[in-house]
Design an enzyme around this catalytic site. Structure first.
Site, mmCIF file in Angstrom:
data_model
loop_
_atom_site.group_PDB
_atom_site.id
_atom_site.type_symbol
_atom_site.label_atom_id
_atom_site.label_comp_id
_atom_site.label_asym_id
_atom_site.label_seq_id
_atom_site.Cartn_x
_atom_site.Cartn_y
_atom_site.Cartn_z
ATOM 1 N N ARG A 97 0.654 -1.170 -0.051
ATOM 2 C CA ARG A 97 -0.017 0.035 0.002
ATOM 3 C C ARG A 97 0.740 1.096 -0.084
ATOM 4 N NH1 ARG A 97 -5.376 1.600 3.744
ATOM 5 N NH2 ARG A 97 -5.329 3.723 3.070
ATOM 6 N N ASN A 151 -10.575 -4.288 -1.732
ATOM 7 C CA ASN A 151 -10.648 -3.581 -2.600
ATOM 8 C C ASN A 151 -9.473 -3.574 -3.843
ATOM 9 O OD1 ASN A 151 -12.422 -1.337 -2.153
ATOM 10 N ND2 ASN A 151 -11.090 -0.763 -0.036
ATOM 11 N N CYS A 172 -19.059 -2.474 0.087
ATOM 12 C CA CYS A 172 -18.419 -1.193 0.296
ATOM 13 C C CYS A 172 -18.917 -0.607 1.379
ATOM 14 C CB CYS A 172 -18.110 -0.273 -0.668
ATOM 15 S SG CYS A 172 -17.066 1.156 -0.645
ATOM 16 N N HIS A 202 -16.654 3.171 -5.327
ATOM 17 C CA HIS A 202 -15.866 4.627 -5.191
ATOM 18 C C HIS A 202 -16.112 5.628 -6.150
ATOM 19 C CE1 HIS A 202 -12.949 2.321 -2.007
ATOM 20 N NE2 HIS A 202 -14.133 2.261 -1.726
ATOM 21 N N TYR A 252 -14.902 9.774 -2.631
ATOM 22 C CA TYR A 252 -13.760 9.508 -3.617
ATOM 23 C C TYR A 252 -13.634 10.184 -4.780
ATOM 24 C CZ TYR A 252 -12.353 5.394 -0.675
ATOM 25 O OH TYR A 252 -11.865 4.591 0.565
#
Length: 440
Positions: A97, A151, A172, A202, A252
């Site tokens: 990440r 995700n 989500c 998103h 988002y």
């Protein structure tokens, strides 16, 4: 699916979110009587699995319910005869990440784990692994539901729908967060609120908001704070934009509509060593210290500080509705099948669905902001290219996907960035290096 024994397998059982999932099973036991929960993880996650697994066992023991919680590194044994499979995994863990968030910044692009270049890298790492899970399920629990909130959830769900026979639904936390925001704002229970969601994971727009059948959308278009999450910067929306859209965008979408501001903030934070990955790592370290306490037998309040709070609440609610044929409305990631007429039928979209025992049935969408259709279509084109890149290991498809993402300004910069990101992720993306290995 039997009525007397319910088995749930949790892929990524060592996640810090697991106590929330266990709490959901305990609170819903009267209507969703799960008898066996298997938490499964991989060898590098064994320490976390052991810690969170023991907390889960203490929580169940405190409840007094006849639920067995077991821990394993053997995915196949966990999947055998499961009724539901829930996924909450992170291929590459928080180290990867960190790469997703920082490498794009060097090339003047947004670094985020679910959208833009970082989101694509997460998809490239994740999709092949979850397709392996789906293949195991086809053999070991072919009638089970795979509930995915790994995700990028929409892309992963679309990939599984396209490349396996398993029944899968994407989840989500954003929609349930919207309901909680409105419940607090108007001081009414969620049951009295109705929202219509339209778009992608998103990348949705809330085009109807009603309380007891009365529209609240016009007044909310002037509430520029909107609903948000801890993992997205808290910039106000532009009022003229909201009024023209006639809808509340997902938080988002700030990465698209407030691109310059968010990119500058990300670059500033990264220069100080304050990426979201580092923040999450600190939060996880604190949570796992709490989880080690042998006297702790409940979900700690601090878990709500994680950006994905309420994922597990949504997952248990969905399992309960599928099991009991409830027919209630939930916002899910499912195949389009004509709901959004400007997208392919097999595209995964995020919309309201009626949840039946046979699966979710999308509810026709009344309003999609006209101005938003182009952005939704463009991002879906990127997603479909990226999915095929993940499946085939094609650098050309990966680059073409990036070139068509609205957050990528230059294909030449994207090519250099892609080379660096693939090299950094080489340990997880072997299929992208097969030709190179063949030449050697």
């Amino acid at each position: 699916m039997t009525q007397h024994k319910l088995k749930v397998a949790v892929i990524g059982g060592g996640s810090s979110y697991t106590p929330e999932l266990i709490e959901g099973f305990i609170l819903n036991y009267a209507t969703f009587p799960v008898t066996e929960i298997v938490l499964v993880d991989i060898e590098p996650g064994l320490r976390k699995l052991s810690t969170v697994g023991r907390l889960a066992q203490r929580m169940v023991a405190k409840s007094g319910l006849p639920i067995e919680v077991s821990l394993t590194l053997d995915r196949r044994s966990a999947l055998r005869d499961a009724d539901f499979v829930s996924t909450q995994m992170r291929v590459g863990m928080l180290e990867a990440r960190g790469w997703d968030e920082t490498i794009p910044l060097k090339y003047g692009m947004i670094g985020q784990e679910t959208t833009g270049p970082g989101g694509m890298m997460k998809a490239l790492r994740t999709i092949p692994v979850l397709l392996d899970v789906a293949r195991d399920m086809e053999e070991l629990c072919p009638d089970a539901w795979l509930l995915n909130f790994t995700n990028p959830a929409g892309m992963v769900t679309e990939a599984i729908n396209k490349h396996s026979r398993i029944r899968t639904i994407g989840l989500c936390n954003s929609p349930i967060a919207a309901y909680k925001w409105l419940s607090k704002l108007y001081d009414v229970p969620i049951e009295r609120i109705y929202c219509e969601f339209a778009g992608l994971n998103h990348l949705h727009y809330i085009s109807r908001i009603e309380i007891d059948g009365q529209s609240k959308l016009p007044e909310l278009l002037d509430n520029r704070d909107g609903y948000s999450a801890r993992n997205v910067p808290q910039y106000e929306w532009n009022g003229a934009l909201l009024r023209t859209l006639g809808a509340i965008p997902s938080y988002y979408l700030k990465y698209f509509y407030l691109h310059r501001e968010l990119l500058a903030e990300q670059q500033e934070l990264a220069a100080k060593g304050e990426t979201r990955a580092e923040t999450v790592q600190r939060l996880e370290n604190e949570l796992f210290e709490l989880y080690k306490d042998v006297n702790l037998a409940e979900k700690p309040k601090q878990l709500e500080q994680r950006g994905g709070a309420y994922y597990s609440e949504a997952a248990v609610k969905l399992m309960n509705s599928l099991y009991n044929d409830k027919g209630d409305i939930q916002t899910l990631n499912v195949a389009n099948n004509g709901i959004l007429d400007f997208l392919p039928d097999d595209a995964c979209i995020e919309v309201n669905c009626k949840v039946l025992k046979t699966g979710p049935v999308p509810v026709p969408v009344e309003i999609v902001p006209e101005a938003a259709k182009g952005l939704i279509h463009a991002v879906k084109a990127y997603e479909r290219l990226a999915i095929e890149a993940a499946v085939t290991g094609s650098r050309e498809l990966a680059l073409t996907a990036l070139a068509h993402h609205p957050l990528v300004p230059s294909v030449n910069d994207a090519e250099a960035m892609l080379d660096e990101m693939l090299e950094r992720n080489k340990g997880y993306l072997g299929r992208f290096f097969r030709n190179e290995a063949a030449v050697r």
